[in-house]
Enzyme design. Sequence first.
Site, PDB file in Angstrom:
ATOM      1  N   ASN A 286      35.520  37.570 -11.789  1.00 42.08           N
ATOM      2  CA  ASN A 286      36.900  37.070 -11.747  1.00 42.08           C
ATOM      3  C   ASN A 286      37.337  36.604 -10.366  1.00 42.08           C
ATOM      4  O   ASN A 286      38.474  36.160 -10.189  1.00 42.08           O
ATOM      5  CB  ASN A 286      37.870  38.160 -12.226  1.00 42.08           C
ATOM      6  CG  ASN A 286      37.667  38.490 -13.696  1.00 42.08           C
ATOM      7  OD1 ASN A 286      37.469  37.611 -14.521  1.00 42.08           O
ATOM      8  ND2 ASN A 286      37.691  39.782 -14.010  1.00 42.08           N
ATOM      9  N   TRP A 313      26.427  35.625  -9.555  1.00 37.30           N
ATOM     10  CA  TRP A 313      25.830  34.539  -8.759  1.00 37.30           C
ATOM     11  C   TRP A 313      25.171  35.082  -7.492  1.00 37.30           C
ATOM     12  O   TRP A 313      25.389  34.573  -6.395  1.00 37.30           O
ATOM     13  CB  TRP A 313      26.865  33.465  -8.429  1.00 37.30           C
ATOM     14  CG  TRP A 313      27.376  32.768  -9.657  1.00 37.30           C
ATOM     15  CD1 TRP A 313      28.625  32.817 -10.169  1.00 37.30           C
ATOM     16  CD2 TRP A 313      26.601  31.951 -10.560  1.00 37.30           C
ATOM     17  NE1 TRP A 313      28.700  32.070 -11.327  1.00 37.30           N
ATOM     18  CE2 TRP A 313      27.466  31.529 -11.588  1.00 37.30           C
ATOM     19  CE3 TRP A 313      25.262  31.536 -10.595  1.00 37.30           C
ATOM     20  CZ2 TRP A 313      27.049  30.719 -12.643  1.00 37.30           C
ATOM     21  CZ3 TRP A 313      24.850  30.727 -11.647  1.00 37.30           C
ATOM     22  CH2 TRP A 313      25.736  30.323 -12.652  1.00 37.30           C
ATOM     23  N   THR A 315      22.056  35.132  -5.781  1.00 36.69           N
ATOM     24  CA  THR A 315      20.774  34.446  -5.737  1.00 36.69           C
ATOM     25  C   THR A 315      19.699  35.319  -5.098  1.00 36.69           C
ATOM     26  O   THR A 315      19.922  35.923  -4.051  1.00 36.69           O
ATOM     27  CB  THR A 315      20.900  33.122  -4.957  1.00 36.69           C
ATOM     28  OG1 THR A 315      21.916  32.328  -5.568  1.00 36.69           O
ATOM     29  CG2 THR A 315      19.596  32.355  -4.965  1.00 36.69           C
ATOM     30  N   ARG A 417      27.254  27.521   5.450  1.00 33.09           N
ATOM     31  CA  ARG A 417      27.810  26.217   5.082  1.00 33.09           C
ATOM     32  C   ARG A 417      27.089  25.071   5.783  1.00 33.09           C
ATOM     33  O   ARG A 417      26.787  24.052   5.174  1.00 33.09           O
ATOM     34  CB  ARG A 417      29.312  26.208   5.378  1.00 33.09           C
ATOM     35  CG  ARG A 417      30.088  27.018   4.350  1.00 33.09           C
ATOM     36  CD  ARG A 417      31.536  27.228   4.719  1.00 33.09           C
ATOM     37  NE  ARG A 417      32.162  28.105   3.721  1.00 33.09           N
ATOM     38  CZ  ARG A 417      33.300  28.736   3.880  1.00 33.09           C
ATOM     39  NH1 ARG A 417      33.975  28.601   5.021  1.00 33.09           N
ATOM     40  NH2 ARG A 417      33.791  29.517   2.934  1.00 33.09           N
ATOM     41  N   GLY A 512      15.186   4.029 -13.570  1.00 34.68           N
ATOM     42  CA  GLY A 512      15.435   3.642 -14.957  1.00 34.68           C
ATOM     43  C   GLY A 512      15.169   4.788 -15.915  1.00 34.68           C
ATOM     44  O   GLY A 512      15.525   5.939 -15.657  1.00 34.68           O
ATOM     45  N   GLU A 536      28.380  28.449  -1.916  1.00 33.88           N
ATOM     46  CA  GLU A 536      28.803  28.553  -0.511  1.00 33.88           C
ATOM     47  C   GLU A 536      30.241  28.047  -0.329  1.00 33.88           C
ATOM     48  O   GLU A 536      30.606  27.552   0.741  1.00 33.88           O
ATOM     49  CB  GLU A 536      27.854  27.769   0.411  1.00 33.88           C
ATOM     50  CG  GLU A 536      26.404  28.150   0.318  1.00 33.88           C
ATOM     51  CD  GLU A 536      26.099  29.519   0.882  1.00 33.88           C
ATOM     52  OE1 GLU A 536      26.977  30.101   1.544  1.00 33.88           O
ATOM     53  OE2 GLU A 536      24.990  30.020   0.652  1.00 33.88           O
ATOM     54  N   ALA A 538      33.405  26.558  -3.223  1.00 33.08           N
ATOM     55  CA  ALA A 538      33.617  25.424  -4.114  1.00 33.08           C
ATOM     56  C   ALA A 538      34.290  24.275  -3.372  1.00 33.08           C
ATOM     57  O   ALA A 538      35.111  24.481  -2.474  1.00 33.08           O
ATOM     58  CB  ALA A 538      34.471  25.836  -5.311  1.00 33.08           C
TER      59      ALA A 538
END
Length: 557
Positions: A286, A313, A315, A417, A512, A536, A538
């Site tokens: 949350n 999240w 990682t 960042r 393509g 890192e 949003a």
Amino acid sequence: MMATKAPADSTSAKQALSKSSAIIEQVTKALAAKCSSNGKVSVSKMDQNQFVQYQIAWLTSEQKIAENFIDYAWNDSLGTGELEKLMAQVFAAEAVSHIRTEFSSRASEYGISTQELVSKLFDDATNKFLEESSAIENYNHIADLIASSGSFGAYGLSEDHEMFRQTFKQFAEEVVAPKAEHVHRHDDIVPEEIIQGLRDMGCFGLCIPETYGGLQSNDKPDNISMLVVTEELSRGSLGIAGSLITRPEILSKALLKGGTDAQKEKWLPLIASGEKMGGIMVTEPNYGSDVAGVSVTAKKVDGGWSINGVKTWCTFAGYANLLLILVRTESDPELKHKGLSIVLAEKPSFTGHEFDYKQDGGGRISGKAIGTIGYRGMHSFEVSFEDYFVPEDNLIGGEAGRGKGFYFQMEGFSGGRIQTAARANGVMQAALEAGLRYAQERQVFQKPIFDYNLTKYKIARMAMIVQASRQFTNTVAKLLDNHQGQMEATLIKFYASKVAEWVTREAMQIHGGMGYAEEYAVSRYFVDARVFSIFEGAEEVMALRVIAKSLMDQYAV
């Protein structure tokens, strides 16, 4: 006749950029006046028109990157020449054009009159610069220079940094790239060969001083080394190489910022050697960018802390055996971010998509990988803690560090960042090279698609964007070396993340139908690039809460 090569000097570009810079400053002051009172900016007032605040952040990014690109291109000591000068000139024209188009489309919302805008940014000299610089012949010439030279522009690095780059470029091409597609298609774990190879090269100690077993000088930080390594590894694969040093980067910077001497001496050598592989646990189901809302708790118990709650999240959390966890140690909800601390938790390393570990005392940590469209190899987990015990000595900063975890974390995030910008640069470079290669090989209507004007435009613009982003990333690294540039680190992360989607999309489009097939790596570049604007920090939060807020703060009334 339209221009087909760079001018002898940068005068016209600098004059146009000076005018657009003045307009941005004027608009920023006007917006700040609307959004502030008693010398402070009101976020709620800023939020009344988030779109213009977002656009101010974006246009400021383009402006600053264009100014830096011009300075780089006309610095002959960096090995620049006609290609770099022409790219910088055209990039500057695009930036000025974007700025005046946006402001003129809703002038009143930006607090400027149309008449004033026209007089200051639609004058004859600026119009002439834009028309000459934006000529399609310039894009054609950039593409032709790239094709004939095999160069996308000088990196502008020192001899030592260039040697460093070449070393990791070779590792990326010979060890990383051959394994990238298999891991991506099968959602496999990072091969041990890559992790061990980076251990052997000292890669995990790039941001750690020599005193603690790292590669960085004790006297001064060296963020450029971290950036060139990150970019080259990301060029080989974002998921199985380019992001491997992000976690030790964030972890080590948080320790260097807030750790006790004993903590630094214990943990930094283990991180530098790769014996301890890090996982970063900040985001919750949350609470993402709203770090102040973190609710995972650390309760004081005999000999340490008991951790409860859920992080998401995370990682590499399965493989990691040392976790940096942002927790709430203070029970008073009014403290918000000042009630947060950082603890370091150890656990065994797991290689699967799930793990479950129980401590002897009954504590438990369990995790399950979240399926993603790209950025595969390290796996991102949702992790649950149930009375998970962490020794008292593992609170970063000790008792003095209680309530300061947010600030220690931000120190790590500034490095994370700028490293994300380098990761984006690496993926963009890989996509650019793939796009050019395919354009030269693929024939349509009896000639290579590279020979078509629209393809040359795409190649040229991709190359301009990559080089502009790379050079500003390097500039920000030097600022960070001098303990400056926190906002600029966010700015280049914001910019590089967003443009990476366009560059990889165009590389995919050049392929393509084959671009949509997994036969070519370009499809992986595209889905990998999508993550940059999310992790890192949003994109929207970076633009509104960091960049625009910083800009408004300068002129609060």
